[in-house]
Design a protein around this motif. Structure first.
Motif, PDB file in Angstrom:
ATOM      1  N   GLY A  73       0.801  -1.349  -0.085  1.00  0.00           N
ATOM      2  CA  GLY A  73      -0.059  -0.059   0.179  1.00  0.00           C
ATOM      3  C   GLY A  73       0.741   1.535   0.015  1.00  0.00           C
ATOM      4  N   ASP A  74       2.148   0.964   0.118  1.00  0.00           N
ATOM      5  CA  ASP A  74       3.201   2.282  -0.003  1.00  0.00           C
ATOM      6  C   ASP A  74       3.626   2.550  -1.305  1.00  0.00           C
ATOM      7  OD1 ASP A  74       2.726   2.284   3.007  1.00  0.00           O
ATOM      8  OD2 ASP A  74       4.866   1.222   3.128  1.00  0.00           O
ATOM      9  N   VAL A  75       3.807   3.884  -1.790  1.00  0.00           N
ATOM     10  CA  VAL A  75       4.360   4.324  -2.961  1.00  0.00           C
ATOM     11  C   VAL A  75       5.806   4.416  -2.590  1.00  0.00           C
ATOM     12  CG1 VAL A  75       4.645   5.881  -4.645  1.00  0.00           C
ATOM     13  CG2 VAL A  75       2.392   5.202  -3.904  1.00  0.00           C
ATOM     14  N   MET A  76       6.634   3.771  -3.487  1.00  0.00           N
ATOM     15  CA  MET A  76       8.106   4.003  -3.365  1.00  0.00           C
ATOM     16  C   MET A  76       8.594   4.285  -4.700  1.00  0.00           C
ATOM     17  SD  MET A  76      11.343   1.636  -1.925  1.00  0.00           S
ATOM     18  CE  MET A  76      10.873   0.187  -2.710  1.00  0.00           C
ATOM     19  N   ILE A  77       9.043   5.714  -4.879  1.00  0.00           N
ATOM     20  CA  ILE A  77       9.794   5.970  -5.850  1.00  0.00           C
ATOM     21  C   ILE A  77      11.381   6.355  -5.585  1.00  0.00           C
ATOM     22  CG2 ILE A  77       9.701   8.051  -7.366  1.00  0.00           C
ATOM     23  CD1 ILE A  77       6.925   8.681  -6.536  1.00  0.00           C
ATOM     24  N   THR A  78      11.852   5.761  -6.775  1.00  0.00           N
ATOM     25  CA  THR A  78      13.417   5.520  -6.706  1.00  0.00           C
ATOM     26  C   THR A  78      14.152   6.356  -7.936  1.00  0.00           C
ATOM     27  OG1 THR A  78      13.229   3.583  -5.313  1.00  0.00           O
ATOM     28  CG2 THR A  78      15.484   3.921  -6.263  1.00  0.00           C
ATOM     29  N   ILE A 113      10.820  17.963  -0.532  1.00  0.00           N
ATOM     30  CA  ILE A 113      10.765  16.656  -0.911  1.00  0.00           C
ATOM     31  C   ILE A 113      10.375  15.792   0.536  1.00  0.00           C
ATOM     32  CG2 ILE A 113      12.175  14.420  -1.248  1.00  0.00           C
ATOM     33  CD1 ILE A 113      13.573  16.349  -3.570  1.00  0.00           C
ATOM     34  N   ARG A 114      11.033  16.361   1.517  1.00  0.00           N
ATOM     35  CA  ARG A 114      11.089  15.690   3.162  1.00  0.00           C
ATOM     36  C   ARG A 114       9.727  16.246   3.505  1.00  0.00           C
ATOM     37  NH1 ARG A 114      17.245  17.539   4.427  1.00  0.00           N
ATOM     38  NH2 ARG A 114      18.025  15.238   4.033  1.00  0.00           N
ATOM     39  N   THR A 115       9.172  17.290   3.308  1.00  0.00           N
ATOM     40  CA  THR A 115       7.924  17.567   3.724  1.00  0.00           C
ATOM     41  C   THR A 115       6.632  16.811   3.165  1.00  0.00           C
ATOM     42  OG1 THR A 115       8.628  19.909   4.419  1.00  0.00           O
ATOM     43  CG2 THR A 115       6.175  19.431   4.191  1.00  0.00           C
ATOM     44  N   LEU A 116       6.830  16.501   1.839  1.00  0.00           N
ATOM     45  CA  LEU A 116       5.852  15.939   0.918  1.00  0.00           C
ATOM     46  C   LEU A 116       5.661  14.134   1.080  1.00  0.00           C
ATOM     47  CD1 LEU A 116       6.044  17.810  -2.274  1.00  0.00           C
ATOM     48  CD2 LEU A 116       4.110  17.947  -0.559  1.00  0.00           C
ATOM     49  N   MET A 117       7.031  13.656   1.278  1.00  0.00           N
ATOM     50  CA  MET A 117       7.194  12.257   1.746  1.00  0.00           C
ATOM     51  C   MET A 117       7.358  11.726   2.976  1.00  0.00           C
ATOM     52  SD  MET A 117       6.707  11.604  -1.607  1.00  0.00           S
ATOM     53  CE  MET A 117       7.328   9.997  -1.954  1.00  0.00           C
ATOM     54  N   ASP A 118       6.854  10.566   3.184  1.00  0.00           N
ATOM     55  CA  ASP A 118       6.869   9.963   4.556  1.00  0.00           C
ATOM     56  C   ASP A 118       8.333   9.611   5.055  1.00  0.00           C
ATOM     57  OD1 ASP A 118       4.500  10.625   4.963  1.00  0.00           O
ATOM     58  OD2 ASP A 118       3.875   8.687   4.065  1.00  0.00           O
ATOM     59  N   ASP A 119       9.085   9.233   4.231  1.00  0.00           N
ATOM     60  CA  ASP A 119      10.610   8.578   4.280  1.00  0.00           C
ATOM     61  C   ASP A 119      11.352   9.034   2.999  1.00  0.00           C
ATOM     62  OD1 ASP A 119      12.693   7.297   5.394  1.00  0.00           O
ATOM     63  OD2 ASP A 119      11.824   5.194   5.006  1.00  0.00           O
ATOM     64  N   VAL A 120      12.537   9.688   3.418  1.00  0.00           N
ATOM     65  CA  VAL A 120      13.602   9.883   2.021  1.00  0.00           C
ATOM     66  C   VAL A 120      14.820   9.361   2.367  1.00  0.00           C
ATOM     67  CG1 VAL A 120      14.564  11.868   0.963  1.00  0.00           C
ATOM     68  CG2 VAL A 120      12.177  12.098   1.966  1.00  0.00           C
ATOM     69  N   ARG A 121      15.246   8.573   1.781  1.00  0.00           N
ATOM     70  CA  ARG A 121      16.758   8.148   1.959  1.00  0.00           C
ATOM     71  C   ARG A 121      17.756   8.415   0.749  1.00  0.00           C
ATOM     72  NH1 ARG A 121      14.073   2.395   2.647  1.00  0.00           N
ATOM     73  NH2 ARG A 121      12.576   3.126   4.224  1.00  0.00           N
ATOM     74  N   PHE A 122      18.684   8.694   0.958  1.00  0.00           N
ATOM     75  CA  PHE A 122      19.836   8.780  -0.103  1.00  0.00           C
ATOM     76  C   PHE A 122      20.976   7.887   0.035  1.00  0.00           C
ATOM     77  CE2 PHE A 122      18.159  13.049   0.704  1.00  0.00           C
ATOM     78  CZ  PHE A 122      18.028  13.528  -0.573  1.00  0.00           C
ATOM     79  N   ASP A 123      21.511   7.129  -1.278  1.00  0.00           N
ATOM     80  CA  ASP A 123      22.763   6.308  -1.177  1.00  0.00           C
ATOM     81  C   ASP A 123      23.675   6.806  -2.206  1.00  0.00           C
ATOM     82  OD1 ASP A 123      24.199   4.093  -0.336  1.00  0.00           O
ATOM     83  OD2 ASP A 123      23.359   3.410  -2.314  1.00  0.00           O
ATOM     84  N   PHE A 124      24.643   7.027  -1.938  1.00  0.00           N
ATOM     85  CA  PHE A 124      25.994   7.792  -3.029  1.00  0.00           C
ATOM     86  C   PHE A 124      26.852   6.511  -2.799  1.00  0.00           C
ATOM     87  CE2 PHE A 124      23.893  11.334  -0.941  1.00  0.00           C
ATOM     88  CZ  PHE A 124      23.141  11.849  -1.997  1.00  0.00           C
ATOM     89  N   ALA A 125      27.044   6.099  -4.142  1.00  0.00           N
ATOM     90  CA  ALA A 125      28.074   5.087  -4.401  1.00  0.00           C
ATOM     91  C   ALA A 125      29.122   5.659  -5.496  1.00  0.00           C
ATOM     92  CB  ALA A 125      27.325   3.825  -4.948  1.00  0.00           C
ATOM     93  N   LYS A 135       5.797   7.240   0.192  1.00  0.00           N
ATOM     94  CA  LYS A 135       4.666   7.879   0.747  1.00  0.00           C
ATOM     95  C   LYS A 135       3.805   6.493   1.204  1.00  0.00           C
ATOM     96  CE  LYS A 135       1.986  11.545   1.331  1.00  0.00           C
ATOM     97  NZ  LYS A 135       2.553  12.378   2.105  1.00  0.00           N
ATOM     98  N   ARG A 136       3.729   6.635   2.676  1.00  0.00           N
ATOM     99  CA  ARG A 136       2.681   5.427   3.364  1.00  0.00           C
ATOM    100  C   ARG A 136       1.365   5.550   2.892  1.00  0.00           C
ATOM    101  NH1 ARG A 136       7.202   2.999   4.641  1.00  0.00           N
ATOM    102  NH2 ARG A 136       8.576   3.989   5.772  1.00  0.00           N
ATOM    103  N   ASN A 137       0.901   4.255   2.958  1.00  0.00           N
ATOM    104  CA  ASN A 137      -0.544   4.016   2.932  1.00  0.00           C
ATOM    105  C   ASN A 137      -1.258   4.990   1.756  1.00  0.00           C
ATOM    106  OD1 ASN A 137      -0.613   2.520   5.242  1.00  0.00           O
ATOM    107  ND2 ASN A 137      -0.435   4.330   6.215  1.00  0.00           N
ATOM    108  N   ALA A 138      -0.605   4.909   0.505  1.00  0.00           N
ATOM    109  CA  ALA A 138      -1.033   5.755  -0.499  1.00  0.00           C
ATOM    110  C   ALA A 138      -2.003   5.304  -1.656  1.00  0.00           C
ATOM    111  CB  ALA A 138       0.196   6.043  -1.277  1.00  0.00           C
ATOM    112  N   VAL A 139      -2.179   3.836  -1.450  1.00  0.00           N
ATOM    113  CA  VAL A 139      -2.854   3.217  -2.536  1.00  0.00           C
ATOM    114  C   VAL A 139      -4.464   3.093  -1.822  1.00  0.00           C
ATOM    115  CG1 VAL A 139      -3.522   1.066  -3.636  1.00  0.00           C
ATOM    116  CG2 VAL A 139      -1.144   1.785  -3.285  1.00  0.00           C
ATOM    117  N   VAL A 140      -5.525   3.254  -2.599  1.00  0.00           N
ATOM    118  CA  VAL A 140      -6.845   3.238  -2.271  1.00  0.00           C
ATOM    119  C   VAL A 140      -7.297   1.713  -2.185  1.00  0.00           C
ATOM    120  CG1 VAL A 140      -9.092   3.914  -3.020  1.00  0.00           C
ATOM    121  CG2 VAL A 140      -7.419   5.532  -3.416  1.00  0.00           C
TER     122      VAL A 140
END
Length: 155
Positions: A73-78, A113-125, A135-140
């Motif tokens: 039910g969460d949206v994850m955009i990468t 971005i941090r305000t609109l989304m529930d979790d924001v993570r960065f990874d730099f390789a 964004k949690r619980n986003a799916v109807v």
């Protein structure tokens, strides 16, 4: 819920922003994301992609992959790019108490971005930067069809 995933990869410039936002909209519709969240998701993606194009690629554009997934039910955009990395902890929070005419132009992207989304993570390789926005619980919840009363053969 079955897994849902869409992906868009392109050599992105600012001119590609309408296509990226259309991709997010179509994925939201296809995945039954709450329509009230569409603007927030598009704005977060727009800010993130703009930052990649402007800062990681210094305005010249470059490889950008946007993956849209649904999990529980969460949206994850990468977002994946090969541009210049940065340290998000060194980005100062904007001073929102200043009057508009005293605020610098720009500098709100990471804050939004941090305000609109529930979790924001960065990874730099060394060869790839990754940003994950959730964004949690986003799916109807799918509405189940009502069962029609059945007539028994016996009576």
């Amino acid at each position: 819920m079955s897994p849902f995933q869409r992906e868009l990869a392109l050599n992105a410039t600012m001119a590609d922003m309408p296509a990226i936002l259309s991709f997010v909209e179509a994925a939201c519709v296809d995945a039954s994301v709450n329509p009230a969240l569409l603007f927030d998701l598009q704005l977060a993606v727009e800010e993130a992609c703009s930052n990649v194009i402007e800062h990681a690629y210094r305005g010249h554009g470059g490889y950008l992959r946007v993956r849209f997934e649904i999990a529980d039910g969460d949206v994850m955009i990468t977002l994946h790019d090969h541009g210049r990395a940065f340290n998000p902890k060194q980005v100062a929070a904007p001073n929102l108490s200043l009057p508009l005419h005293r605020r610098p132009v720009g500098g709100l992207g990471l804050h939004l971005i941090r305000t609109l989304m529930d979790d924001v993570r960065f990874d730099f390789a060394p060869d790839q930067n990754t940003l994950v926005m959730i964004k949690r619980n986003a799916v109807v919840a799918a509405s189940l069809p009502r069962e029609e009363p059945r007539e028994d053969a016996d009576g």
